[in-house]
Design a protein around this motif. Structure first.
Motif, mmCIF file in Angstrom:
data_model
loop_
_atom_site.group_PDB
_atom_site.id
_atom_site.type_symbol
_atom_site.label_atom_id
_atom_site.label_comp_id
_atom_site.label_asym_id
_atom_site.label_seq_id
_atom_site.Cartn_x
_atom_site.Cartn_y
_atom_site.Cartn_z
ATOM 1 N N LEU A 73 0.862 -1.189 0.000
ATOM 2 C CA LEU A 73 0.000 0.000 0.000
ATOM 3 C C LEU A 73 0.890 1.227 0.000
ATOM 4 N N VAL A 74 0.551 2.204 -0.828
ATOM 5 C CA VAL A 74 1.254 3.483 -0.849
ATOM 6 C C VAL A 74 0.239 4.580 -0.544
ATOM 7 N N LEU A 115 -0.814 7.850 -16.023
ATOM 8 C CA LEU A 115 -0.188 6.530 -15.955
ATOM 9 C C LEU A 115 -1.189 5.404 -16.156
ATOM 10 N N GLY A 116 -2.456 5.756 -16.281
ATOM 11 C CA GLY A 116 -3.480 4.738 -16.480
ATOM 12 C C GLY A 116 -3.716 3.871 -15.259
ATOM 13 N N LEU A 117 -3.552 4.464 -14.077
ATOM 14 C CA LEU A 117 -3.691 3.712 -12.829
ATOM 15 C C LEU A 117 -4.987 4.078 -12.120
ATOM 16 N N GLY A 118 -5.314 3.285 -11.124
ATOM 17 C CA GLY A 118 -6.452 3.569 -10.267
ATOM 18 C C GLY A 118 -5.970 3.945 -8.883
ATOM 19 N N ALA A 119 -6.679 4.816 -8.212
ATOM 20 C CA ALA A 119 -6.306 5.239 -6.860
ATOM 21 C C ALA A 119 -7.555 5.610 -6.089
ATOM 22 N N THR A 120 -7.453 5.548 -4.768
ATOM 23 C CA THR A 120 -8.554 5.900 -3.887
ATOM 24 C C THR A 120 -8.161 7.133 -3.087
ATOM 25 N N THR A 121 -9.031 8.095 -2.999
ATOM 26 C CA THR A 121 -8.750 9.286 -2.191
ATOM 27 C C THR A 121 -9.204 9.056 -0.746
ATOM 28 N N PHE A 122 -8.536 9.749 0.161
ATOM 29 C CA PHE A 122 -8.840 9.633 1.591
ATOM 30 C C PHE A 122 -9.032 11.050 2.134
ATOM 31 N N PRO A 123 -10.274 11.538 2.173
ATOM 32 C CA PRO A 123 -10.527 12.874 2.710
ATOM 33 C C PRO A 123 -10.464 12.878 4.238
ATOM 34 N N ALA A 124 -9.560 13.666 4.786
ATOM 35 C CA ALA A 124 -9.445 13.786 6.246
ATOM 36 C C ALA A 124 -8.529 14.952 6.569
ATOM 37 N N ALA A 136 1.308 -1.637 -6.071
ATOM 38 C CA ALA A 136 0.721 -1.385 -4.753
ATOM 39 C C ALA A 136 -0.647 -0.730 -4.892
ATOM 40 N N VAL A 137 -1.488 -0.940 -3.889
ATOM 41 C CA VAL A 137 -2.747 -0.208 -3.807
ATOM 42 C C VAL A 137 -2.406 1.247 -3.492
ATOM 43 N N LEU A 138 -3.011 2.182 -4.208
ATOM 44 C CA LEU A 138 -2.670 3.589 -4.059
ATOM 45 C C LEU A 138 -3.790 4.350 -3.346
ATOM 46 N N VAL A 139 -3.408 5.082 -2.299
ATOM 47 C CA VAL A 139 -4.338 5.949 -1.589
ATOM 48 C C VAL A 139 -3.772 7.360 -1.626
ATOM 49 N N VAL A 140 -4.570 8.307 -2.081
ATOM 50 C CA VAL A 140 -4.128 9.694 -2.220
ATOM 51 C C VAL A 140 -4.791 10.541 -1.123
ATOM 52 N N PRO A 141 -4.001 11.182 -0.265
ATOM 53 C CA PRO A 141 -4.580 12.055 0.768
ATOM 54 C C PRO A 141 -5.357 13.205 0.135
ATOM 55 N N ALA A 142 -6.471 13.543 0.740
ATOM 56 C CA ALA A 142 -7.312 14.645 0.245
ATOM 57 C C ALA A 142 -7.768 15.501 1.422
ATOM 58 N N ASP A 143 -8.117 16.755 1.116
ATOM 59 C CA ASP A 143 -8.702 17.617 2.137
ATOM 60 C C ASP A 143 -10.068 17.064 2.532
ATOM 61 N N ARG A 144 -10.609 17.594 3.626
ATOM 62 C CA ARG A 144 -11.918 17.112 4.086
ATOM 63 C C ARG A 144 -13.019 17.365 3.062
ATOM 64 N N ASP A 145 -12.793 18.352 2.173
ATOM 65 C CA ASP A 145 -13.796 18.616 1.139
ATOM 66 C C ASP A 145 -13.582 17.754 -0.103
ATOM 67 N N GLY A 146 -12.577 16.871 -0.051
ATOM 68 C CA GLY A 146 -12.372 15.929 -1.153
ATOM 69 C C GLY A 146 -11.332 16.324 -2.173
#
Length: 390
Positions: A228-229, A266-275, A245-255
């Protein structure tokens, strides 16, 4: 405090104090043979009172304070103890890389090599009154920093307590932390050395590896692949992002999240993490609420020396508290494995001795009861080694 003539050690009639550098690392005991011809070099911000008392009792020629880069004074008792003595204290002269045993001369805060007579470092000599004033100022600043930090940490708690307590708002990712050991590698420079020290732990337990920011680069540099990154995509290389690796991108609380364009290119998938937390804290929360059995984290420790610095995130104070039941610092993990390594070394010595005994018994066709003793001893030894490896 001006260096007195009584403490002077002159070489070729040059002024100042002459002595041998004695490096005292944080956490290490005072060298046993400190004396009037020694110059103690240490970080007084991390020196307990007993160290300072030992320096005073040894009547060292001088003390050189070498704090960490860009770190101010902490209100440690060591400063007050030295201020009440006649020992010269030198600040801002960086001798941290000067080899132990080097002969130096210190005159008016400037440090020279006795061998070459060249200048090694330049600092300032502080008298007792100045040192005490600096400690008083450091104490006030330390308390003010703590109050501000804790106020921000409380504000974070008011915003994110559902996330901290129950994991509400965690993104769903394809990583199963349940009952797994997890190693979270942060981007702190200290992570490099710590990662090398916990390699035995990683080899034995095969933990899930989480790279936080450039911590993912550290993993890759030692041929370890992150599972995980958690990082802003623009902060890491394409190789890290495409390693699988599974990719998680930090995001602001508003997304809002930075660097998603790079993920798309890069043609990749990632998940954002609003916090409102930083990437390190997000990684710890993902592992903790994901059911990890133990979480090892690298990076700078968060003891009282570092907790309230401007670089310390208030969110980390609350996150570390939330996950404390399963959190262990990499330095502690490494210490455990160094201790185990010593036990295994002894085991190998015993094993060699037992093998030698068995060989002699067989070669000489000794009595059967001696052979039985050897077998029983071997069985006991095998059980002991198994206990070490658990």
């Amino acid at each position: 405090m001006k260096m007195s003539g009584l403490l002077s050690r002159r070489t070729n009639d040059l002024a100042g104090v002459v002595g041998t550098v004695r490096q005292i690392k944080p956490g290490s005991p005072v060298p046993r043979r400190l004396g009037t011809k020694d110059i103690a070099v240490l970080d007084l911000n991390r020196a307990p009172a007993e160290i300072a008392r030992a320096l005073v009792e040894s009547e060292v020629a001088a003390v050189v304070h070498t704090p960490r880069d860009e770190e101010g004074m902490l209100p440690r008792a060591a400063f007050r103890i030295l201020a009440e003595s006649t020992i010269p204290v030198i600040e801002d002269a960086d001798l941290s890389d000067v080899a132990d045993g080097t002969r130096v001369r210190i005159d008016d805060g400037v440090v020279y090599s006795v061998k070459s007579q060249g200048e090694i470092a330049s600092g300032r000599e502080v008298d007792s009154a100045t040192l005490l004033t600096e400690v008083d100022t450091a104490e006030s600043g330390y308390v003010e920093s703590a109050l501000a930090h804790l106020a921000n940490a409380t504000e974070f708690l008011s915003l994110e307590h559902p996330l901290l307590l129950d994991g509400e708002g965690l993104p769903s990712i394809d990583v199963d932390f349940t009952d797994r050991h997890v190693v979270v590698v942060t981007g702190d420079e200290s992570s490099r050395a710590q990662l090398a020290e916990i390699k035995p732990f990683i080899r034995e337990y095969r933990p899930l590896l989480v790279g936080v920011g450039t911590g993912a680069e550290f993993l890759r540099s030692v041929r370890l692949t992150a599972d995980l990154v958690v990082a802003t995509p623009t902060d890491v290389s394409d190789e890290v992002l495409t390693d699988g690796a599974v990719l998680v991108v930090p995001a602001d609380r508003d997304g809002r999240a930075e660097g998603l364009e790079k993920i798309t290119e890069l043609g990749l998938g990632a998940t954002t993490f609003p916090a409102a937390a930083n990437a390190r804290d997000m990684a710890l929360l993902l592992a903790y609420h994901g059911g990890a059995e133990m979480i090892v984290v690298t990076g700078d420790d968060r003891g009282l020396e570092n907790a309230f610095r401007s670089s310390s995130a208030p969110s980390s104070t609350m996150v570390d508290t939330a996950v404390s039941s399963r959190l262990i610092h990499a330095a502690a993990c490494a210490t455990l494995y160094r201790s185990r390594g010593a036990g295994l070394g002894l085991a190998l010595v015993v094993l060699a001795a037992l093998v030698a005994v068995v060989v002699v018994v067989l070669a000489r066709d000794a009595a059967q009861d001696l052979l039985i003793w050897a077998v029983e001893t071997w069985n006991s030894f095998a059980l002991w080694v198994q206990g070490l490896l658990r």
